[in-house]
Enzyme design. Sequence first.
Site, PDB file in Angstrom:
ATOM      1  CB  SER A 327      -0.991   0.009   1.169  1.00 61.29           C
ATOM      2  OG  SER A 327      -1.708  -0.940   1.210  1.00 61.29           O
ATOM      3  CG  HIS A 370     -12.732   0.757   3.239  1.00 61.11           C
ATOM      4  ND1 HIS A 370     -11.994  -0.122   2.581  1.00 61.11           N
ATOM      5  CD2 HIS A 370     -12.305   1.167   4.391  1.00 61.11           C
ATOM      6  CE1 HIS A 370     -11.300  -0.374   3.221  1.00 61.11           C
ATOM      7  NE2 HIS A 370     -11.061   0.175   4.273  1.00 61.11           N
ATOM      8  CB  CYS A 383     -10.125   1.977   0.557  1.00 59.00           C
ATOM      9  SG  CYS A 383     -11.183   1.193  -0.581  1.00 59.00           S
TER      10      CYS A 383
END
Lengths: 647, 379
Positions: A327, A370, A383
């Site tokens: 991420s 989410h 997310c």
Amino acid sequence: MKRPRIDTEANHRQITRRAALLGGAQLLFIGALGARMQFLQVDQADQFRMLAEENRINIRIIPPARGEVFDRNGIPLARNVPSYRIVMVREDAGDLDDVMERLAAVVTLDPDETERARAEMKRSAPFLPVTVADEVTWQDLSRVSVNAPALPGVTPEVGLSRVYPRGSDFAHVLGYVGPVSDYDLDKLEDPDQLLRIPRFQIGKVGVEAKAETALRGKGGAKRVEVNATGRVMRELDRREGTPGSDLQLTVDADLQSYVQARIADESASAIIMDVRSGDLVAIASAPTFDPNLFVRGISSRDYNALTDNKYRPLASKSVQGAYPPGSTFKMITAMAALEEGLIGPDDTVYCPGHLEVAGRKFHCWKRAGHGWVDLQNSLKQSCDVYYYDLALKVGIEKISAMANRFGLGERHDVPMSAVVQGLTPTKDWKVRTHGQDWVIGDTVNASIGQGYMLASPLQLCVMAARLASGNAVSPRLIKNIDGIEQPAPEAVSLGMNENNLRKMRRAMFDVVNDRRGTAYGSRIIDDAMRMAGKTGTSQVRNISAAERARGVTRNQDLPWERRDHALFVNFAPYDNPKYAVSVVVEHGGGGSTAAAPIARDITLQALSGGEPPIEAYPTKDRDRITEQQRALRSVRPVANVSGKNQA
Amino acid sequence: MSYLEYTVKYVPVGPRKLLYLNWPLALLLTATAGIGFLMLYSVAGGSFTPWAEPQIKRFALGFVLMLMVAMVPIWFWRSVAGFAYAVSLMLLVAVEFFGSVGMGAQRWIDLGFMRLQPSELMKVTLVLMLAAYYDWLPPARKSRLFWVILPVLLILLPVALVLRQPDLGTSILLLAAGGGLMFLAGVHWAYFAAVIAAGFGLLTAVFQSRGTSWQLLEDYQYRRIDTFLDPSSDPLGAGYHITQSKIALGSGGWTGRGFMQGTQSRLNFLPEKHTDFIFTTLAEEFGFVGAFSLLTLYTLIIVFCVVSALANKDRFSSLLTLGIALNFFLFFAVNMSMVMGLAPVVGVPLPLVSYGGSAMLVLMLAFGLAQSAHVHRPR
């Protein structure tokens, strides 16, 4: 065709004439050669015979002192200390065993060492000195000198040996020196005469190897007159060499020691870099090793222990390791979309917990989803679906190009060994190397830094620095050579929209400082030092559908090798960035739990220039942190007391 | 063609040719090679391996090659001169592309069973070519500009290719041998005077260009010239060879230290003790007597070649033999000058003595040609 006889005969006469001329010249030259021979071998024979025999004149190479290495504040990191050794010349010793026995009676010899010396003497030319005992004490040395008449061919020598006062803390940065090997010599076209000195030490890895030319210096020479037993009678003349240049690194030794101690229990890497100059102020990799062991030749037991260790202590993970950035890569995907103008920061995407692309389900880490998220929320909560969606809009080529602009996929020019290039995949690349077409699923994976995407901790740190400054900062490790400042790579503007960059920084700020951010647990509460960052958790395995069904996804249930990598990148202070940091904990689990706390501690340490005030930590962490700092203090060298060998 | 100009009363045929061989020359060659075996045996520390044994085999092979070449009539060799030259030239071009790099220069083509150095082969084929050229050219034309430029091109083409490898030593040898042959053929004085003048000009240019952007030689070649002019300026680097070889030579004295007793040359003071610097071993172990004997042997080889050439009424034969003798002379003269500190170190082996395959075989091939000229001379 028949030629006139007269012509032919005239020609033959001419050839004879010319041949006589040339022959005469040849004879003259041969006469000159003979005269020269006579001059050298008869007229000057006495002089040369003397040179060669009774008083043989030897040219001895004077090895230059190797350059020393200091940290940015002048704390020594690699030094030369005098060391005494006993050398022996086979030719002069006569009966080798006899002399060896007599020597053993005078000083204590290590049987392994003598065995090795014996083998070396048999192998090398008889007039070359071979070290019989290294690192001997002053007492032993004087005993040898006193007994010199009984020990033909044995000479005590004073040399310099390399010592790394900070030991393992700089093992991966500095590397180490070792004796020249045949392999090293083979690699060189025209090796320096110095390298022919037995056991001459050269840099093997790291800065010691990469800056070898600067550190080595130039050898001097002395002509000495030696008697029949090889003992030096007098020195005729000498030409001093030039000592190697001293280097000053950009690294802060005390900070480096702290960082190294902080990650000591993990298989990890942590880097702190100045966002403006690109100076690497700490570049740590754990576990580590003691480079001092290598200087004198490491025992095979110690060496095997290092190579067999599954946490790979010899590898400098900060530059050699290539990991899926996970991420932490999301900023790149987002920047690619923003710069292309494909999305606005306020556009929202609905995350139901997965996205179906080309018949395949790509999951968000949060199974429940989410809901509606915009850019800021998507980064804050990490997310995945939001970025899948972006990637489908932007495409892999733009994403990879953006990654390159942030320094991913680029082999940064730092003088350390085996710096990796990482990988920013493109369609062409996949066809070239895998012989397969790029599929849309690859783009989806790449958007969250998975799949083919690979980055080293150094590259991630550069990425953070470029996000923080908006400039193309490049890392610098050598600050100056012999006091001459080394030019920092120019940090020109990346040429990106400042508004977009500001949005990214703000989102990264929320990751750490918003109650719902993934790294909220690792926030700094001192307003002057607040940091902005991004967590990353990258998978090293595919989760099969069966596993997903069984629900075996908890890292703790898996063997170490299959756990996720934990990553974190950040910069601080948020409003006036000074340092960029990257932390990668191999198979550490989650970025927020394993990497972010380390990043916070080292960021604070760097910003405070020493132990940070405990008030910078959230109240409920303070007791734990106090305890941790106390424990770390006990294992690392005390600040500003330097130059002592830890061993 | 010119062979037909004479009345050939008698030409030996078949095995009888062996009787008409220039046997003294063959004996001299063997004696010289014998000195080489002895020295190679000595530098290996009294062992046939790794140098002496292969060298003996190569010499035996070379000797057979010489006999075979000698058996073939000289007019055959003249007729293939152009072809041989073209093949060597192509090999030189090939080495540019497929050659292996040894000792920092690109010189070999690996044939599998041996490494071929086309530049060595060129030394013979160039002489062969030029001799055939001057044999074909009517003597009246030999000093006309066009007919001078042609052979000059024939020489410069291979010289340029060899220089590119880079091999300064061999290119100098080629240039000198080619020029020498033109001189022997009787090209007008003025040309040589002009070339010598131009040579001085070029030499000045070479030194003037140093350090500028149009520098003509490689840095290492300049360094070699520097250390040649003043060996003590760099006693450890390039001057090391010269200083060490002078010490080895000088310490030999009148009669030397005795076979296998040399210390200086055998103790690895000299890196190329079995090739370019083998003369130092001889001079140290057998002293002035040994070194001078070798020089005498070389001189005798030249004398026998020259005598054979001048007694030969065939123009091609005498030019070829003289050219080969000149080549041989240049070979040992350059090597000895270099070892004795009279010339810069350029990397030329000592003929028949230094360890090396191509050089030995090519040399024996050349002497085979000289023998063929001798056997088939007009009588």
